[in-house]
Design a protein around this motif. Structure first.
Motif, short mmCIF file in Angstrom:
data_model
loop_
_atom_site.label_atom_id
_atom_site.label_comp_id
_atom_site.label_asym_id
_atom_site.label_seq_id
_atom_site.Cartn_x
_atom_site.Cartn_y
_atom_site.Cartn_z
N ASN A 283 -6.81 27.16 13.29
CA ASN A 283 -7.85 26.15 13.17
C ASN A 283 -7.31 24.90 12.47
N TYR A 284 -8.19 23.93 12.26
CA TYR A 284 -7.78 22.64 11.70
C TYR A 284 -7.96 22.69 10.18
N VAL A 285 -6.83 22.71 9.45
CA VAL A 285 -6.85 22.72 7.98
C VAL A 285 -5.80 21.72 7.53
N TYR A 286 -6.25 20.50 7.17
CA TYR A 286 -5.31 19.43 6.90
C TYR A 286 -5.69 18.67 5.63
N GLY A 287 -4.69 18.06 5.04
CA GLY A 287 -4.89 17.26 3.86
C GLY A 287 -4.34 15.86 4.06
N ALA A 288 -4.96 14.90 3.39
CA ALA A 288 -4.49 13.51 3.40
C ALA A 288 -3.80 13.24 2.07
N TYR A 289 -2.61 12.68 2.15
CA TYR A 289 -1.80 12.40 0.97
C TYR A 289 -1.59 10.90 0.86
N LEU A 290 -1.78 10.39 -0.33
CA LEU A 290 -1.56 8.97 -0.62
C LEU A 290 -0.50 8.88 -1.70
N GLY A 291 0.65 8.32 -1.36
CA GLY A 291 1.74 8.27 -2.31
C GLY A 291 2.20 9.64 -2.76
N GLY A 292 2.09 10.63 -1.86
CA GLY A 292 2.50 12.00 -2.19
C GLY A 292 1.45 12.83 -2.88
N GLU A 293 0.30 12.24 -3.21
CA GLU A 293 -0.77 12.97 -3.91
C GLU A 293 -1.87 13.35 -2.92
N MET B 171 0.84 -1.19 0.00
CA MET B 171 0.00 0.00 0.00
C MET B 171 0.88 1.24 0.00
N GLU B 172 0.46 2.26 -0.74
CA GLU B 172 1.22 3.49 -0.80
C GLU B 172 1.21 4.21 0.55
N PRO B 173 2.30 4.93 0.87
CA PRO B 173 2.35 5.61 2.17
C PRO B 173 1.29 6.69 2.31
N VAL B 174 0.72 6.78 3.52
CA VAL B 174 -0.31 7.76 3.83
C VAL B 174 0.28 8.81 4.77
N GLU B 175 0.05 10.06 4.46
CA GLU B 175 0.46 11.16 5.33
C GLU B 175 -0.70 12.12 5.49
N ILE B 176 -0.82 12.69 6.68
CA ILE B 176 -1.79 13.77 6.92
C ILE B 176 -1.00 15.00 7.30
N ARG B 177 -1.08 16.04 6.47
CA ARG B 177 -0.26 17.23 6.63
C ARG B 177 -1.12 18.48 6.75
N ARG B 178 -0.62 19.41 7.48
CA ARG B 178 -1.27 20.72 7.56
C ARG B 178 -1.16 21.43 6.21
N LEU B 179 -2.26 22.01 5.76
CA LEU B 179 -2.24 22.82 4.54
C LEU B 179 -1.88 24.24 4.93
#
Length: 244
Positions: free
Chosen positions: A48-58, A1-9
């Protein structure tokens, strides 16, 4: 499975990408009824909470929430199909929960469409949130791609982050009231808007009647049936509060 990251936008470029993703999920060219880039920028800047989920860098998912007094109000979350398939919906909610708890916030609230059964099941039976109020036409008319031409009725979900243990399944028993919703209202809206509008009115009527009679929302079954019980009866009812 591709790596998952949750990053602040946390940059203009990331926030613009987040807005574009939300527009794609909602099927609209305009972010007017979603979250625009300037508002996303301001919400992030204000803590505030402003985050994105990245899958394989996307970037494949976005979630935006703001502080609401003694709780965090989760305003919008959008996921591409690839993100849903990878289970990033639960991952984003867990991240939001941890973010809130790190700041001493023990409750998250949000609204959701009662006709969308899969969201209702996730919110109430997977996360363990409680639906505490029915809000008819909450946003008024919207032209965001998903809600075009439909009343924006919503249930208010309240998620107690201090609650532990599994969520118990619900079933209709003697003395309960049942409110059935369609299995796939999104397809119904596309293929038969009149039928979808009929569901909206029937569900609104059933909820408002039961809540006015003192019933509370205990949960939803896998068969897309909300279970409403008299206030104070059963463990699910004990988690409900009478607040609009």
């Amino acid at each position: 499975m591709e790596p998952v990251e949750i990053r602040r936008l946390d940059s203009v470029d990331r926030q613009l990408a987040g807005v574009r993703l939300l527009c794609a999920v909602w099927g609209t060219d305009s972010a007017e009824d979603l979250v625009g880039p300037s508002m996303m920028r301001a919400l992030d800047f204000a803590g505030n909470y402003v985050y994105g989920a990245y899958l394989g860098g996307e970037l494949v998912g976005v979630s935006v929430a703001f502080l609401g007094g003694d709780h965090l109000h989760s305003h919008i979350t959008g996921l591409l199909p690839s993100a849903r398939a990878a289970g990033l919906g639960p991952a984003l909610k867990r991240h939001q929960r941890d973010w809130a708890l790190e700041r001493g916030i023990t409750r998250v609230e949000w609204t959701f469409d009662p006709l969308v059964a899969r969201n209702a099941y996730f919110n109430l039976q997977k996360l363990g949130a409680v639906a505490v109020a029915y809000l008819p036409d909450f946003y008024g008319a919207m032209a965001d791609g998903l809600n075009d031409g439909d009343a924006t009725d919503r249930l208010l979900a309240r998620w107690d982050l201090t609650r532990t243990g599994p969520v118990q399944p619900v079933a209709v028993t003697a003395g309960d009231r049942a409110v059935e919703v369609p299995r796939d209202v999104e397809s119904l809206r596309r293929n038969d808007p009149a039928a979808a509008a009929g569901w909206r009115q029937r569900v609104r009527d059933r909820f408002q009647e039961a809540l006015a009679d003192g019933f509370r929302i205990a949960g939803i079954t896998r068969d897309s049936v909300y279970v409403l019980r008299p206030a104070g009866r059963g463990p699910a009812a004990d988690r409900c509060e009478d607040e609009a």
